[in-house]
Every structure is written in structure tokens, then in C-alpha cells.
Write an enzyme that holds these catalytic residues in place. Structure first.
Site, PDB file in Angstrom:
ATOM      1  N   ASP A  99     -15.313 -88.828 -15.104  1.00 44.22           N
ATOM      2  CA  ASP A  99     -13.948 -88.679 -15.617  1.00 44.22           C
ATOM      3  C   ASP A  99     -13.997 -87.985 -16.975  1.00 44.22           C
ATOM      4  OD1 ASP A  99     -13.625 -90.311 -13.383  1.00 44.22           O
ATOM      5  OD2 ASP A  99     -11.957 -91.413 -14.283  1.00 44.22           O
ATOM      6  N   LYS A 173      -5.908 -86.868 -13.798  1.00 44.44           N
ATOM      7  CA  LYS A 173      -5.750 -88.273 -14.199  1.00 44.44           C
ATOM      8  C   LYS A 173      -4.869 -88.363 -15.435  1.00 44.44           C
ATOM      9  CE  LYS A 173      -8.683 -92.101 -15.899  1.00 44.44           C
ATOM     10  NZ  LYS A 173     -10.083 -92.544 -16.078  1.00 44.44           N
ATOM     11  N   LYS A 207      -4.733 -89.503 -10.207  1.00 44.28           N
ATOM     12  CA  LYS A 207      -5.074 -90.882 -10.565  1.00 44.28           C
ATOM     13  C   LYS A 207      -4.137 -91.362 -11.660  1.00 44.28           C
ATOM     14  CE  LYS A 207      -8.672 -93.864 -12.570  1.00 44.28           C
ATOM     15  NZ  LYS A 207     -10.107 -94.018 -12.903  1.00 44.28           N
TER      16      LYS A 207
END
Length: 247
Positions: A99, A173, A207
Site C-alpha cells: 500500500d 485507496k 479500498k
């Protein structure tokens, strides 16, 4: 609805942030890992220095829980070289998901070439190593136009440079969960934000991280189209409890 396979159970506090010693903080991480194994969550998201310990615990339990870690966290301002070095170590240590924090300040300053370069190279690295890549855009630091533009930028770069079979492994995300907002405004996933992200990142998955604290909120995010939810209260959510956490 069993939402466990949507949940990235998350613990990203440093000992200082948690007000704990290093040993005490590791104990907390181990508790989160054990919980993820016991509850069969999709993934456990921890800091890079805890990947090796986490991999050992998961292997010992013969669990299918995946391991995610954060890269250039939480500000995303480091050079491409530093981002890639962190990613290489995470892969060597056994991480499944990487990430990356996007350099959103560079994006806001219109240094688009820098942002494109890091997205392209870090995504390529992750995919070549058969990892899931997520780009944290830090929505609380962006206005609506910037959220739309950055989500679309990531999408367009991936579509232009990688095969369709890879799209499902590159996420956009929402948040780190650590961005400090004024007047205690939300610093994570909200319904309007997620709608913008889903609409402009597709066909890449989204996400939702930060701010999802109840089962009902998690279901709403899933219905909006998110494929993963990052939360430090995964067990409370699946048990129908209200979490007392912001992330």
C-alpha cells in the site's frame, strides 16, 4: 452477509503513537494477527518492520490470511528510490499487498510528472513480483476535483501501461487514517468520497480506509462498489458492534 473477505484488519501505530514500548506494541500487533487468523479476515495490514513476525505466525497457523504493509507511510513525500527500496524489502520479508502512499502534495502542486513516474514504476514493481498494489490518495488532503482527477490519473496510467488481467490487482485507496484534519472533520472514507473514487477509478478496484466503524457502514461501502475495507476494528464490525476507533 459474510464480509470477512472484504476486511483488511489494520494496526499501523508506532509505539510512540500508541503510548507503548516497542515490546508492548509488538504484543498488540501479534494480537491483531491472531485475531485475523481466528476470524478468517482477508488480510492483516501492519507496518513493514512487523512483516517477518506476521509471516511466521501465519505460516505456523497454516492460515490463508494475507499480509499487507504500507510504503512511504504516512506522508508519501519520499523519492521514487526510497519507495522502491521499501517495497523491495517488504516483498523479501513476505508481504502480499503493498500500500503505497501517493505523493499527493506533489499532485496538488501540479508536479504531475513526478506522480506519474512513481505510480508507473511502483505499480510495475508490484505486479512483476505478483503483489497487489494499492495507491493511497489521502482524500482528506484533497478537494473533490483533486479526488476525481487523481483517481482517474491512476486508472489511466494502469490502463495505458498494463494488461487488463492486472487491473484487479491495482487499487485506489482512500486514506492513511493518520492525516490531521481541521475541526475534527472526517479523514477517511465517506460516502460522497467513495462514490467519486469508484466512478473515476473503475475498472480499478477501490479500498475504503478510515472511518468505517459499523457493520452497516461496511455493507454500505460494499454496495457502493468497494472491494476492500481497511479498519482497525474488523472484529467489532463483523460482530455488529460500534467501533471506538477513527480508522
Amino acid at each position: 452477509m459474510n464480509i470477512r473477505q472484504y476486511l483488511d484488519s489494520t494496526y499501523l501505530k508506532t509505539p510512540d503513537q500508541a503510548g507503548l514500548t516497542a515490546a508492548e506494541n509488538e504484543t498488540v500487533v501479534r494480537q491483531f494477527v491472531k485475531e485475523a487468523i481466528d476470524e478468517h479476515f482477508k488480510l492483516i495490514m501492519i507496518r513493514p518492520e512487523m512483516v517477518v513476525v506476521t509471516r511466521e505466525m501465519i505460516a505456523k497457523a497454516s492460515s490463508k490470511v494475507q499480509i499487507g504493509t504500507v510504503i512511504d507511510f504516512p506522508e508519501g513525500k519520499s523519492s521514487l528510490e526510497i519507495k522502491l527500496n521499501e517495497a523491495q524489502k517488504a516483498v523479501a520479508d513476505g508481504a502480499d499487498d503493498l500500500d503505497f502512499v501517493c505523493n499527493y502534495e506533489a499532485f496538488k502542486s501540479s508536479n504531475i510528472d513526478l506522480v506519474k513516474n512513481e505510480i508507473l514504476n511502483c505499480t510495475r514493481f508490484g505486479l512483476e513480483n505478483h503483489k497487489v498494489v494499492k495507491w493511497i490518495i489521502e482524500v482528506a488532503a484533497l478537494n473533490n476535483t483533486e479526488i476525481v482527477r487523481l483517481s482517474a490519473l491512476i486508472k489511466n496510467l494502469v490502463i495505458s501501461n498494463f494488461k487488463e488481467e492486472n487491473y484487479a490487482n491495482v487499487f485506489v485507496k482512500s486514506s492513511t487514517g493518520f492525516y490531521k484534519t481541521e475541526d475534527n472533520l472526517p479523514n477517511g472514507a465517506t460516502v460522497p468520497t467513495i462514490i467519486m473514487m469508484v466512478e473515476n477509478a473503475a475498472p480499478l478496484p477501490v479500498k475504503a480506509a478510515g472511518g468505517v466503524r459499523t457493520y452497516e457502514e461496511a455493507i454500505e461501502m460494499i454496495r457502493l462498489g468497494v472491494k476492500r475495507i481497511g479498519t482497525s476494528a474488523a472484529k467489532a464490525i463483523v460482530n455488529g458492534q460500534v467501533a471506538d476507533t477513527q480508522y
